[in-house]
Design a protein around this motif. Structure first.
Motif, short mmCIF file in Angstrom:
data_model
loop_
_atom_site.label_atom_id
_atom_site.label_comp_id
_atom_site.label_asym_id
_atom_site.label_seq_id
_atom_site.Cartn_x
_atom_site.Cartn_y
_atom_site.Cartn_z
N MET A 1 0.84 -1.19 0.00
CA MET A 1 0.00 0.00 0.00
C MET A 1 0.87 1.25 0.00
O MET A 1 2.00 1.25 0.48
CB MET A 1 -0.91 0.00 1.22
CG MET A 1 -1.87 -1.18 1.29
SD MET A 1 -3.07 -1.18 -0.08
CE MET A 1 -4.07 0.23 0.37
N LEU A 2 0.32 2.31 -0.53
CA LEU A 2 1.02 3.59 -0.51
C LEU A 2 0.94 4.21 0.88
O LEU A 2 0.04 3.89 1.66
CB LEU A 2 0.39 4.53 -1.54
CG LEU A 2 0.58 4.13 -3.00
CD1 LEU A 2 -0.32 4.97 -3.91
CD2 LEU A 2 2.03 4.27 -3.42
N PRO A 3 1.89 5.09 1.22
CA PRO A 3 1.82 5.76 2.51
C PRO A 3 0.55 6.60 2.63
O PRO A 3 -0.06 6.97 1.62
CB PRO A 3 3.08 6.63 2.53
CG PRO A 3 3.47 6.79 1.11
CD PRO A 3 3.05 5.53 0.43
N GLU A 4 0.18 6.95 3.85
CA GLU A 4 -1.06 7.69 4.05
C GLU A 4 -1.04 9.05 3.36
O GLU A 4 -2.05 9.51 2.86
CB GLU A 4 -1.34 7.88 5.54
CG GLU A 4 -2.68 8.55 5.81
CD GLU A 4 -3.06 8.55 7.27
OE1 GLU A 4 -4.15 9.06 7.60
OE2 GLU A 4 -2.28 8.02 8.08
N THR A 5 0.11 9.68 3.31
CA THR A 5 0.26 10.93 2.59
C THR A 5 1.43 10.80 1.62
O THR A 5 2.38 10.06 1.88
CB THR A 5 0.52 12.12 3.53
OG1 THR A 5 1.76 11.92 4.21
CG2 THR A 5 -0.60 12.25 4.56
N GLN A 32 -7.60 11.64 3.66
CA GLN A 32 -8.98 11.87 3.24
C GLN A 32 -9.17 12.09 1.75
O GLN A 32 -10.17 11.67 1.18
CB GLN A 32 -9.56 13.10 3.98
CG GLN A 32 -9.87 12.89 5.44
CD GLN A 32 -8.61 12.86 6.30
OE1 GLN A 32 -7.74 13.70 6.13
NE2 GLN A 32 -8.53 11.90 7.20
N GLY A 33 -8.22 12.77 1.11
CA GLY A 33 -8.49 13.20 -0.25
C GLY A 33 -7.32 13.10 -1.21
O GLY A 33 -6.17 12.85 -0.81
N ILE A 34 -7.65 13.29 -2.49
CA ILE A 34 -6.69 13.27 -3.60
C ILE A 34 -6.84 14.59 -4.35
O ILE A 34 -7.95 14.99 -4.70
CB ILE A 34 -6.96 12.10 -4.56
CG1 ILE A 34 -6.98 10.76 -3.81
CG2 ILE A 34 -5.93 12.08 -5.68
CD1 ILE A 34 -7.56 9.62 -4.64
N SER A 35 -5.74 15.26 -4.61
CA SER A 35 -5.78 16.52 -5.34
C SER A 35 -4.60 16.58 -6.29
O SER A 35 -3.71 15.73 -6.25
CB SER A 35 -5.76 17.72 -4.37
OG SER A 35 -4.56 17.73 -3.63
N LEU A 187 -5.54 4.47 -4.12
CA LEU A 187 -5.63 5.26 -2.89
C LEU A 187 -7.01 5.06 -2.26
O LEU A 187 -7.85 5.97 -2.27
CB LEU A 187 -5.38 6.74 -3.18
CG LEU A 187 -3.96 7.07 -3.67
CD1 LEU A 187 -3.92 8.47 -4.28
CD2 LEU A 187 -2.96 6.95 -2.53
N PRO A 188 -7.29 3.87 -1.74
CA PRO A 188 -8.63 3.58 -1.23
C PRO A 188 -9.00 4.46 -0.04
O PRO A 188 -8.14 4.89 0.72
CB PRO A 188 -8.54 2.11 -0.82
CG PRO A 188 -7.08 1.84 -0.63
CD PRO A 188 -6.37 2.73 -1.60
N GLY A 189 -10.30 4.73 0.06
CA GLY A 189 -10.81 5.50 1.19
C GLY A 189 -10.71 7.00 1.03
O GLY A 189 -11.13 7.74 1.92
N ARG A 190 -10.15 7.46 -0.09
CA ARG A 190 -10.03 8.91 -0.34
C ARG A 190 -11.10 9.38 -1.32
O ARG A 190 -11.60 8.61 -2.14
CB ARG A 190 -8.67 9.28 -0.92
CG ARG A 190 -7.55 9.40 0.08
CD ARG A 190 -6.90 8.08 0.33
NE ARG A 190 -5.60 8.24 1.00
CZ ARG A 190 -4.85 7.21 1.36
NH1 ARG A 190 -5.25 5.97 1.11
NH2 ARG A 190 -3.69 7.42 1.97
N LYS A 191 -11.39 10.67 -1.25
CA LYS A 191 -12.27 11.31 -2.20
C LYS A 191 -11.48 12.31 -3.04
O LYS A 191 -10.51 12.90 -2.55
CB LYS A 191 -13.41 12.03 -1.47
CG LYS A 191 -14.36 11.10 -0.75
CD LYS A 191 -15.50 11.87 -0.10
CE LYS A 191 -16.48 10.93 0.58
NZ LYS A 191 -17.61 11.66 1.20
N LEU A 192 -11.90 12.48 -4.28
CA LEU A 192 -11.24 13.44 -5.16
C LEU A 192 -11.63 14.85 -4.75
O LEU A 192 -12.81 15.19 -4.68
CB LEU A 192 -11.63 13.20 -6.61
CG LEU A 192 -10.80 12.18 -7.41
CD1 LEU A 192 -10.90 10.80 -6.78
CD2 LEU A 192 -11.24 12.15 -8.86
#
Length: 259
Positions: A1-5, A32-35, A187-192
């Motif tokens: 998995m990728l790191p949390e940030t 929380q999110g992806i930007s 990136l599961p669990g994140r929102k765009l």
């Protein structure tokens, strides 16, 4: 998995001094999110350097994808590579756009300017050490190809229509949700935090796709085709359209965690 940030980078390689034909995208995420941050610019060396430095912003980048021929030694390639031959086979070329030859005049220019971008990133030292199975450099620099990356995920890629294919593929994969699903897969669990459909500039779209490709490299979840003259990184096999599954099954270049 990728790191949390974290952050990755994508670059659409251009060189025109008149038009802004290069694009760059830094894709960021937290819990929380992806930007993403986008820019496009011309080939003036000072403008290029400033744009790359601003996009990197001193961050530690897990991977950086460049849309152009790339060997790890940054050597001039000047030949028709295995990766280009494979992606030009009729079963693929009849459905999606194939890469040009690194031996052609345009291919030599693209190779040269890809190397120039890679040198800038190496000089900045912001890209982390490579850990993926098809690494070509000690830093996680790799070759992306947005048109094939997108086309392989599209079930009804248009036959015979060569103009602006990557833009049509991008629009279709945003509309059917596949591109967002791929981001959430990595990136599961994140929102765009941004709307994919709001990205309209051709070169910025290509840079964003290179950055999404970089997520797969950082996560070691991708397909690769190539050899010592360079590996082109493509989507995870789970996202490849049904028509292309028998084709990619013959490549036998899957990373350990990417099947």
């Amino acid at each position: 998995m990728l790191p949390e940030t974290g952050s990755v980078l994508g670059i659409d390689v251009g060189w025109s001094l008149q038009s802004a034909s290069s694009g760059i995208c830094r894709l960021d995420w937290d819990g929380q999110g992806i930007s993403w941050t986008l820019d496009h610019f011309n080939g003036d060396p000072d403008r290029r350097r400033a744009s790359v430095a601003a996009a990197c912003d001193g961050r530690s980048l897990l991977a950086a994808g460049l849309d152009g021929p790339l060997r790890g030694d940054l050597a001039v390639i000047d030949r028709y590579r295995h990766a280009e031959r494979v992606l030009s086979q009729r079963a693929i070329a009849n459905r999606i756009s194939q890469p040009g030859s690194s031996h052609s005049p345009i291919g030599r220019l693209l190779n040269h300017h890809t190397n120039e971008f890679a040198r800038l990133l190496i000089e900045l030292g912001t890209v982390q050490r490579a850990h993926h199975d098809h690494a070509v450099h000690q830093q996680a620099l790799f070759e992306a190809f947005p048109t094939s990356f997108l086309g392989l995920m599209l079930e009804d890629a248009e036959k015979g229509l060569r103009q602006q294919r990557s833009d049509r593929y991008f629009t279709a994969l945003v509309a059917n949700g596949v591109l967002e699903n791929l981001l959430v897969h990595h990136l599961p669990g994140r929102k765009l935090a941004c709307d994919l459909a709001s990205v309209r500039n051709h070169d910025e779209r290509a840079a964003l796709v290179c950055a999404i490709t970089a997520l797969g490299v950082a996560r070691r979840d991708y397909l690769a085709v190539g050899d010592g003259d360079g590996w082109i990184i493509l989507p995870p096999r789970a996202f490849v359209a049904n028509w292309a599954q028998p084709i990619v099954a013959e490549w036998n270049h899957f990373p350990v965690n990417g099947v």
